[in-house]
Design a protein around this motif. Structure first.
Motif, PDB file in Angstrom:
ATOM      1  N   SER A   7      20.310  76.898  -2.025  1.00  0.00           N
ATOM      2  CA  SER A   7      21.605  76.821  -2.710  1.00  0.00           C
ATOM      3  C   SER A   7      22.607  76.063  -1.837  1.00  0.00           C
ATOM      4  CB  SER A   7      22.136  78.225  -2.983  1.00  0.00           C
ATOM      5  OG  SER A   7      22.511  78.844  -1.752  1.00  0.00           O
ATOM      6  N   ARG A   8      23.693  75.635  -2.433  1.00  0.00           N
ATOM      7  CA  ARG A   8      24.756  74.955  -1.682  1.00  0.00           C
ATOM      8  C   ARG A   8      25.274  75.846  -0.548  1.00  0.00           C
ATOM      9  NH1 ARG A   8      24.998  69.559  -2.989  1.00  0.00           N
ATOM     10  NH2 ARG A   8      25.190  69.253  -5.198  1.00  0.00           N
ATOM     11  N   GLU A   9      25.372  77.142  -0.816  1.00  0.00           N
ATOM     12  CA  GLU A   9      25.848  78.082   0.217  1.00  0.00           C
ATOM     13  C   GLU A   9      24.860  78.145   1.379  1.00  0.00           C
ATOM     14  OE1 GLU A   9      25.560  78.955  -3.114  1.00  0.00           O
ATOM     15  OE2 GLU A   9      27.681  78.644  -3.554  1.00  0.00           O
ATOM     16  N   GLN A  10      23.569  78.181   1.053  1.00  0.00           N
ATOM     17  CA  GLN A  10      22.551  78.212   2.108  1.00  0.00           C
ATOM     18  C   GLN A  10      22.569  76.904   2.916  1.00  0.00           C
ATOM     19  OE1 GLN A  10      19.455  79.131  -0.770  1.00  0.00           O
ATOM     20  NE2 GLN A  10      18.895  80.952   0.430  1.00  0.00           N
ATOM     21  N   ILE A  11      22.727  75.786   2.221  1.00  0.00           N
ATOM     22  CA  ILE A  11      22.789  74.501   2.921  1.00  0.00           C
ATOM     23  C   ILE A  11      24.020  74.455   3.821  1.00  0.00           C
ATOM     24  CG2 ILE A  11      23.159  72.017   2.602  1.00  0.00           C
ATOM     25  CD1 ILE A  11      21.235  72.205   0.177  1.00  0.00           C
ATOM     26  N   ALA A  12      25.141  74.949   3.345  1.00  0.00           N
ATOM     27  CA  ALA A  12      26.363  75.000   4.168  1.00  0.00           C
ATOM     28  C   ALA A  12      26.115  75.831   5.425  1.00  0.00           C
ATOM     29  CB  ALA A  12      27.524  75.572   3.362  1.00  0.00           C
ATOM     30  N   ASP A  13      25.424  76.952   5.280  1.00  0.00           N
ATOM     31  CA  ASP A  13      25.108  77.815   6.412  1.00  0.00           C
ATOM     32  C   ASP A  13      24.182  77.107   7.402  1.00  0.00           C
ATOM     33  OD1 ASP A  13      25.442  80.405   7.638  1.00  0.00           O
ATOM     34  OD2 ASP A  13      23.322  80.766   7.157  1.00  0.00           O
ATOM     35  N   ILE A  14      23.188  76.387   6.879  1.00  0.00           N
ATOM     36  CA  ILE A  14      22.270  75.620   7.730  1.00  0.00           C
ATOM     37  C   ILE A  14      23.057  74.609   8.552  1.00  0.00           C
ATOM     38  CG2 ILE A  14      20.478  73.821   7.676  1.00  0.00           C
ATOM     39  CD1 ILE A  14      19.333  75.396   5.179  1.00  0.00           C
ATOM     40  N   LEU A  15      23.960  73.891   7.905  1.00  0.00           N
ATOM     41  CA  LEU A  15      24.735  72.862   8.606  1.00  0.00           C
ATOM     42  C   LEU A  15      25.712  73.459   9.607  1.00  0.00           C
ATOM     43  CD1 LEU A  15      25.279  70.435   5.613  1.00  0.00           C
ATOM     44  CD2 LEU A  15      23.906  70.002   7.670  1.00  0.00           C
ATOM     45  N   ARG A  16      26.328  74.580   9.260  1.00  0.00           N
ATOM     46  CA  ARG A  16      27.255  75.238  10.195  1.00  0.00           C
ATOM     47  C   ARG A  16      26.549  75.663  11.480  1.00  0.00           C
ATOM     48  NH1 ARG A  16      29.939  77.215   5.723  1.00  0.00           N
ATOM     49  NH2 ARG A  16      28.501  78.934   5.447  1.00  0.00           N
ATOM     50  N   ASN A  17      25.273  76.029  11.353  1.00  0.00           N
ATOM     51  CA  ASN A  17      24.521  76.534  12.507  1.00  0.00           C
ATOM     52  C   ASN A  17      23.632  75.493  13.169  1.00  0.00           C
ATOM     53  OD1 ASN A  17      25.406  79.330  12.430  1.00  0.00           O
ATOM     54  ND2 ASN A  17      24.383  79.395  10.462  1.00  0.00           N
ATOM     55  N   ALA A  18      23.718  74.256  12.709  1.00  0.00           N
ATOM     56  CA  ALA A  18      22.849  73.208  13.253  1.00  0.00           C
ATOM     57  C   ALA A  18      23.316  72.776  14.632  1.00  0.00           C
ATOM     58  CB  ALA A  18      22.831  72.006  12.315  1.00  0.00           C
ATOM     59  N   GLY A  19      22.361  72.668  15.523  1.00  0.00           N
ATOM     60  CA  GLY A  19      22.627  72.110  16.845  1.00  0.00           C
ATOM     61  C   GLY A  19      22.148  70.674  16.848  1.00  0.00           C
ATOM     62  N   ASN A  20      20.922  70.475  17.289  1.00  0.00           N
ATOM     63  CA  ASN A  20      20.352  69.132  17.369  1.00  0.00           C
ATOM     64  C   ASN A  20      19.708  68.715  16.059  1.00  0.00           C
ATOM     65  OD1 ASN A  20      21.063  68.980  20.077  1.00  0.00           O
ATOM     66  ND2 ASN A  20      19.120  69.836  20.759  1.00  0.00           N
ATOM     67  N   ILE A  21      20.013  67.489  15.646  1.00  0.00           N
ATOM     68  CA  ILE A  21      19.403  66.916  14.451  1.00  0.00           C
ATOM     69  C   ILE A  21      18.601  65.693  14.884  1.00  0.00           C
ATOM     70  CG2 ILE A  21      19.774  65.860  12.192  1.00  0.00           C
ATOM     71  CD1 ILE A  21      22.450  67.360  12.051  1.00  0.00           C
ATOM     72  N   ALA A  22      17.279  65.804  14.790  1.00  0.00           N
ATOM     73  CA  ALA A  22      16.409  64.661  15.082  1.00  0.00           C
ATOM     74  C   ALA A  22      16.301  63.828  13.810  1.00  0.00           C
ATOM     75  CB  ALA A  22      15.028  65.135  15.525  1.00  0.00           C
ATOM     76  N   VAL A  23      16.554  62.533  13.935  1.00  0.00           N
ATOM     77  CA  VAL A  23      16.525  61.657  12.766  1.00  0.00           C
ATOM     78  C   VAL A  23      15.317  60.728  12.866  1.00  0.00           C
ATOM     79  CG1 VAL A  23      17.804  60.027  11.342  1.00  0.00           C
ATOM     80  CG2 VAL A  23      19.044  61.798  12.612  1.00  0.00           C
ATOM     81  N   THR A  33      21.203  52.481   5.846  1.00  0.00           N
ATOM     82  CA  THR A  33      21.710  53.793   5.442  1.00  0.00           C
ATOM     83  C   THR A  33      21.467  54.833   6.530  1.00  0.00           C
ATOM     84  OG1 THR A  33      21.325  53.244   3.125  1.00  0.00           O
ATOM     85  CG2 THR A  33      21.580  55.576   3.657  1.00  0.00           C
ATOM     86  N   SER A  34      20.290  54.803   7.149  1.00  0.00           N
ATOM     87  CA  SER A  34      19.991  55.795   8.192  1.00  0.00           C
ATOM     88  C   SER A  34      21.006  55.723   9.326  1.00  0.00           C
ATOM     89  CB  SER A  34      18.575  55.609   8.728  1.00  0.00           C
ATOM     90  OG  SER A  34      18.428  54.353   9.363  1.00  0.00           O
ATOM     91  N   TYR A  35      21.413  54.520   9.679  1.00  0.00           N
ATOM     92  CA  TYR A  35      22.390  54.339  10.758  1.00  0.00           C
ATOM     93  C   TYR A  35      23.755  54.869  10.318  1.00  0.00           C
ATOM     94  CZ  TYR A  35      25.015  52.185  14.562  1.00  0.00           C
ATOM     95  OH  TYR A  35      25.821  51.982  15.653  1.00  0.00           O
ATOM     96  N   MET A  36      24.187  54.465   9.125  1.00  0.00           N
ATOM     97  CA  MET A  36      25.517  54.857   8.648  1.00  0.00           C
ATOM     98  C   MET A  36      25.638  56.372   8.466  1.00  0.00           C
ATOM     99  SD  MET A  36      26.527  51.737   6.068  1.00  0.00           S
ATOM    100  CE  MET A  36      24.930  51.471   5.307  1.00  0.00           C
ATOM    101  N   VAL A  37      24.607  56.991   7.898  1.00  0.00           N
ATOM    102  CA  VAL A  37      24.625  58.441   7.700  1.00  0.00           C
ATOM    103  C   VAL A  37      24.622  59.158   9.052  1.00  0.00           C
ATOM    104  CG1 VAL A  37      23.241  60.403   6.874  1.00  0.00           C
ATOM    105  CG2 VAL A  37      23.632  58.420   5.388  1.00  0.00           C
ATOM    106  N   SER A  38      23.767  58.719   9.958  1.00  0.00           N
ATOM    107  CA  SER A  38      23.674  59.372  11.272  1.00  0.00           C
ATOM    108  C   SER A  38      24.960  59.187  12.070  1.00  0.00           C
ATOM    109  CB  SER A  38      22.478  58.821  12.046  1.00  0.00           C
ATOM    110  OG  SER A  38      21.287  59.150  11.364  1.00  0.00           O
TER     111      SER A  38
END
Length: 140
Positions: A7-23, A33-38
């Motif tokens: 759900s959007r709420e779960q995704i928000a929680d995932i993002l709030r608690n995210a540390g490292n994001i490997a792309v 797009t990968s560069y601009m988004v990252s």
């Protein structure tokens, strides 16, 4: 059972608690797009770890040839690769103990989602992490 994104709420929680994001598939070309988004995610305060075997540094961060080469924990593996490569990325993400496998907008792989589920990861498919972050932050 058919795949369903959190759900959007779960995704928000995932993002709030995210540390490292490997792309995975982060391009060093600024028009991609990968560069601009990252870059946008980095500007919002997320730690971006580029995974691209053909580059040494992107967005001021050291590049790694594979997920296994990253010497620190990874919370989210954000994937900018074609769908047919995602199952292999999911296996690598499981091997490094990532919590979330995030397939960018337009990228769908039932096999990758099943691998993620089998290894206790949350799978998100066909969603842009930058857009989801914008939606999550609107509520703050």
């Amino acid at each position: 059972m058919a795949f369903e994104n959190p759900s959007r709420e779960q995704i928000a929680d995932i993002l709030r608690n995210a540390g490292n994001i490997a792309v995975v598939g982060l391009s060093d070309r600024t028009d991609r797009t990968s560069y601009m988004v990252s870059q946008a995610m980095q500007n919002r305060g997320y730690r971006i770890i580029p995974v691209n075997p053909k580059a040494s540094e992107i967005l001021g961060e050291k590049c790694y040839a594979s997920l296994q080469d990253i010497p620190e924990p990874v919370d989210i593996v954000n994937v900018f690769r074609r769908s047919e490569y995602c199952a292999d990325v999911a296996r690598e993400a499981a091997e490094i103990g990532a919590k979330v496998l995030w397939l960018q907008q337009g990228v769908v792989s039932s096999e990758a989602a099943a691998i993620a589920d089998e290894h206790g990861m949350i799978a998100i498919m066909d969603r842009c992490i930058k857009v989801e972050d914008s939606i999550a932050l609107r509520g703050k």
